[in-house]
Design a protein around this motif. Structure first.
Motif, PDB file in Angstrom:
ATOM      1  N   LYS A 230       3.717  12.715 -34.053  1.00 45.07           N
ATOM      2  CA  LYS A 230       3.066  12.404 -32.782  1.00 45.07           C
ATOM      3  C   LYS A 230       1.544  12.337 -32.903  1.00 45.07           C
ATOM      4  O   LYS A 230       0.870  11.754 -32.053  1.00 45.07           O
ATOM      5  N   LYS A 231       1.003  12.922 -33.952  1.00 45.59           N
ATOM      6  CA  LYS A 231      -0.442  12.912 -34.159  1.00 45.59           C
ATOM      7  C   LYS A 231      -0.926  11.639 -34.839  1.00 45.59           C
ATOM      8  O   LYS A 231      -2.129  11.396 -34.917  1.00 45.59           O
ATOM      9  N   LYS A 232       0.006  10.841 -35.338  1.00 43.32           N
ATOM     10  CA  LYS A 232      -0.361   9.657 -36.101  1.00 43.32           C
ATOM     11  C   LYS A 232      -0.506   8.419 -35.231  1.00 43.32           C
ATOM     12  O   LYS A 232       0.191   8.248 -34.238  1.00 43.32           O
ATOM     13  N   SER A 233      -1.424   7.553 -35.655  1.00 44.48           N
ATOM     14  CA  SER A 233      -1.596   6.249 -35.011  1.00 44.48           C
ATOM     15  C   SER A 233      -0.927   5.215 -35.911  1.00 44.48           C
ATOM     16  O   SER A 233      -1.294   5.068 -37.087  1.00 44.48           O
ATOM     17  N   ILE A 234       0.072   4.523 -35.362  1.00 41.76           N
ATOM     18  CA  ILE A 234       0.908   3.628 -36.163  1.00 41.76           C
ATOM     19  C   ILE A 234       0.836   2.202 -35.626  1.00 41.76           C
ATOM     20  O   ILE A 234       0.841   1.986 -34.420  1.00 41.76           O
ATOM     21  N   VAL A 235       0.773   1.246 -36.536  1.00 32.55           N
ATOM     22  CA  VAL A 235       0.830  -0.162 -36.144  1.00 32.55           C
ATOM     23  C   VAL A 235       1.877  -0.871 -37.002  1.00 32.55           C
ATOM     24  O   VAL A 235       1.958  -0.655 -38.207  1.00 32.55           O
ATOM     25  N   PHE A 236       2.697  -1.667 -36.353  1.00 32.39           N
ATOM     26  CA  PHE A 236       3.688  -2.494 -37.034  1.00 32.39           C
ATOM     27  C   PHE A 236       3.193  -3.931 -37.064  1.00 32.39           C
ATOM     28  O   PHE A 236       2.649  -4.431 -36.074  1.00 32.39           O
ATOM     29  N   VAL A 237       3.397  -4.598 -38.187  1.00 27.44           N
ATOM     30  CA  VAL A 237       3.045  -6.008 -38.328  1.00 27.44           C
ATOM     31  C   VAL A 237       4.330  -6.760 -38.652  1.00 27.44           C
ATOM     32  O   VAL A 237       4.944  -6.540 -39.694  1.00 27.44           O
ATOM     33  N   ALA A 238       4.755  -7.623 -37.732  1.00 29.03           N
ATOM     34  CA  ALA A 238       6.019  -8.338 -37.885  1.00 29.03           C
ATOM     35  C   ALA A 238       5.770  -9.835 -38.011  1.00 29.03           C
ATOM     36  O   ALA A 238       4.963 -10.404 -37.262  1.00 29.03           O
ATOM     37  N   GLY A 239       6.484 -10.464 -38.926  1.00 27.74           N
ATOM     38  CA  GLY A 239       6.365 -11.905 -39.100  1.00 27.74           C
ATOM     39  C   GLY A 239       7.701 -12.585 -38.927  1.00 27.74           C
ATOM     40  O   GLY A 239       8.675 -12.240 -39.609  1.00 27.74           O
ATOM     41  N   GLY A 240       7.790 -13.525 -37.986  1.00 29.57           N
ATOM     42  CA  GLY A 240       9.027 -14.286 -37.796  1.00 29.57           C
ATOM     43  C   GLY A 240      10.216 -13.403 -37.459  1.00 29.57           C
ATOM     44  O   GLY A 240      10.159 -12.548 -36.577  1.00 29.57           O
ATOM     45  N   VAL A 241      11.310 -13.578 -38.221  1.00 28.27           N
ATOM     46  CA  VAL A 241      12.529 -12.809 -37.988  1.00 28.27           C
ATOM     47  C   VAL A 241      12.318 -11.334 -38.345  1.00 28.27           C
ATOM     48  O   VAL A 241      13.113 -10.478 -37.985  1.00 28.27           O
ATOM     49  N   GLY A 242      11.226 -11.020 -39.037  1.00 35.98           N
ATOM     50  CA  GLY A 242      10.896  -9.636 -39.337  1.00 35.98           C
ATOM     51  C   GLY A 242      10.668  -8.803 -38.086  1.00 35.98           C
ATOM     52  O   GLY A 242      10.658  -7.567 -38.144  1.00 35.98           O
ATOM     53  N   THR A 243      10.521  -9.464 -36.951  1.00 40.89           N
ATOM     54  CA  THR A 243      10.394  -8.755 -35.674  1.00 40.89           C
ATOM     55  C   THR A 243      11.647  -7.939 -35.376  1.00 40.89           C
ATOM     56  O   THR A 243      11.568  -6.867 -34.773  1.00 40.89           O
ATOM     57  N   ALA A 244      12.800  -8.433 -35.807  1.00 45.03           N
ATOM     58  CA  ALA A 244      14.071  -7.757 -35.524  1.00 45.03           C
ATOM     59  C   ALA A 244      14.154  -6.366 -36.153  1.00 45.03           C
ATOM     60  O   ALA A 244      14.481  -5.399 -35.464  1.00 45.03           O
ATOM     61  N   PRO A 245      13.868  -6.193 -37.448  1.00 38.54           N
ATOM     62  CA  PRO A 245      13.913  -4.842 -38.011  1.00 38.54           C
ATOM     63  C   PRO A 245      12.766  -3.938 -37.584  1.00 38.54           C
ATOM     64  O   PRO A 245      12.856  -2.717 -37.712  1.00 38.54           O
ATOM     65  N   VAL A 246      11.685  -4.528 -37.074  1.00 43.01           N
ATOM     66  CA  VAL A 246      10.585  -3.715 -36.537  1.00 43.01           C
ATOM     67  C   VAL A 246      11.007  -3.065 -35.221  1.00 43.01           C
ATOM     68  O   VAL A 246      10.689  -1.903 -34.947  1.00 43.01           O
ATOM     69  N   TYR A 247      11.742  -3.810 -34.414  1.00 42.98           N
ATOM     70  CA  TYR A 247      12.093  -3.348 -33.067  1.00 42.98           C
ATOM     71  C   TYR A 247      12.755  -1.973 -33.012  1.00 42.98           C
ATOM     72  O   TYR A 247      12.337  -1.119 -32.217  1.00 42.98           O
ATOM     73  N   PRO A 248      13.801  -1.681 -33.822  1.00 37.43           N
ATOM     74  CA  PRO A 248      14.441  -0.371 -33.690  1.00 37.43           C
ATOM     75  C   PRO A 248      13.520   0.790 -34.039  1.00 37.43           C
ATOM     76  O   PRO A 248      13.662   1.893 -33.491  1.00 37.43           O
ATOM     77  N   GLN A 249      12.565   0.563 -34.934  1.00 34.52           N
ATOM     78  CA  GLN A 249      11.630   1.622 -35.275  1.00 34.52           C
ATOM     79  C   GLN A 249      10.666   1.894 -34.124  1.00 34.52           C
ATOM     80  O   GLN A 249      10.373   3.053 -33.789  1.00 34.52           O
ATOM     81  N   VAL A 250      10.182   0.825 -33.513  1.00 35.20           N
ATOM     82  CA  VAL A 250       9.277   0.973 -32.372  1.00 35.20           C
ATOM     83  C   VAL A 250      10.005   1.640 -31.209  1.00 35.20           C
ATOM     84  O   VAL A 250       9.464   2.523 -30.530  1.00 35.20           O
ATOM     85  N   LYS A 251      11.252   1.245 -30.995  1.00 34.86           N
ATOM     86  CA  LYS A 251      12.061   1.825 -29.920  1.00 34.86           C
ATOM     87  C   LYS A 251      12.324   3.309 -30.166  1.00 34.86           C
ATOM     88  O   LYS A 251      12.238   4.139 -29.245  1.00 34.86           O
ATOM     89  N   TRP A 252      12.642   3.661 -31.404  1.00 33.11           N
ATOM     90  CA  TRP A 252      12.910   5.055 -31.750  1.00 33.11           C
ATOM     91  C   TRP A 252      11.662   5.912 -31.544  1.00 33.11           C
ATOM     92  O   TRP A 252      11.735   7.009 -30.991  1.00 33.11           O
ATOM     93  N   LEU A 253      10.519   5.406 -31.973  1.00 32.88           N
ATOM     94  CA  LEU A 253       9.268   6.144 -31.782  1.00 32.88           C
ATOM     95  C   LEU A 253       8.973   6.334 -30.299  1.00 32.88           C
ATOM     96  O   LEU A 253       8.568   7.418 -29.861  1.00 32.88           O
TER      97      LEU A 253
END
Length: 296
Positions: free
Chosen positions: A104-127
């Motif tokens: 919770k103390k960390k600042s996180i950024v995801f960078v998604a390209g094209g269909v790579g948005t799909a595997p990024v989504y569950p991580q963002v949702k979980w966080l």
């Protein structure tokens, strides 16, 4: 047999499907993948899990039509069935294993390209379920190919969209957006997670190395067999041999040999390349079945 309960067209040649797979849904974690086979004559296709619903017992997959097997998958409709749907496979996101209070103390950024948005989504949702709002940068060719925007906005802290042609959001590359956030908006990120085309992840990692920001990349596009048996997804990380399907698919982006990974990925695109890899694997002591697992 695994029933398709819902099918959506997200963009040209990009499909979303919800599939009944209670056992997989019960144990799936962000970052893991499944292997799907449309029928007994189809190839095995590894796909990163886009979402899971433990109560409904469903797994959400997103795939792009790039060959005969994914084309066959795209023809299936709700109420149809997959012959095989195996998982969860691979290692989950390293965030899963971290102390929640420290995370919770960390600042996180995801960078998604094209269909790579799909595997990024569950991580963002979980966080987000833990009260952690990560920033997300999504890049696509144009607005037409942008996927999961509405879903991502609900889960992300800030969503930054960029398109190659400028038809939506910023015009340009995801690396330009990331650089602007760091240099001009004074974002102090502790971790960058990049998932998308190999060349995109390479340049994200190159940029973040300049700033000394820990960077995680997903090499899911290298997977073929998905069980560690064929050796086709072999990659060098920090001078050591790793297998994407069992050791990954996520690795330290600053340690990945991207030149080797991209050469291997390119060779899969030709039958000659597949035959070459088969011979190479045999000479090095592996039994490789690239032609059986990788989509033609």
């Amino acid at each position: 047999m695994y029933k398709i309960v819902e099918k959506k067209i997200l963009a040209p040649n990009i499909y979303l499907m919800d599939v009944e797979a209670p056992r997989i849904a019960k144990s799936a974690q962000p970052g893991q993948f499944i292997i799907v086979r449309a029928d007994e004559k189809s190839e095995r296709i590894p796909l990163t899990i886009c979402d899971y619903n433990r109560e409904k017992g469903t797994i959400t997959i997103v795939f792009q039509v790039v060959g005969s097997s994914t084309m066959k998958m795209s023809k299936l409709e709700a109420e149809d069935y997959f012959q095989d749907f195996v998982g969860p496979l691979g290692q989950p996101s390293e965030f899963i294993h971290e102390n929640i209070e420290e995370l919770k103390k960390k600042s996180i950024v995801f960078v998604a390209g094209g269909v790579g948005t799909a595997p990024v989504y569950p991580q963002v949702k979980w966080l987000n379920s833990l009260g952690i709002k990560a920033d997300v940068i999504v890049g696509s060719k144009s607005k037409e190919f942008l996927i999961l925007e509405e879903e991502m906005r609900k889960e992300a802290g800030n969503l930054y969209i960029t398109t190659d042609d400028g038809s939506y959001g910023n015009k340009g590359l995801v690396t330009e957006v990331l650089k602007n956030l760091i240099e001009n908006e004074n974002k102090k990120y502790d971790v960058v997670v990049a998932i998308g085309p190999m060349i995109m992840m390479k340049f994200v990692a190159k940029l973040t190395k300049e700033y000394g920001i820990k960077t995680v990349v997903s090499l899911n596009t290298l997977m073929v067999d998905g069980t560690g048996m064929c050796g086709a997804c072999r990659v060098t990380v920090g001078g050591h041999t790793k297998f994407t399907c069992v050791d990954g698919p996520e690795f330290d982006g600053h340690l990945v040999d991207f030149e080797e990974a991209m050469r291997r990925q390119t060779m899969y695109k030709t039958e000659e390349g597949k035959q070459f890899l088969e011979q190479q694997e045999r000479e090095e002591g592996h039994i490789c079945h690239v032609g059986l697992g990788g989509e033609k």
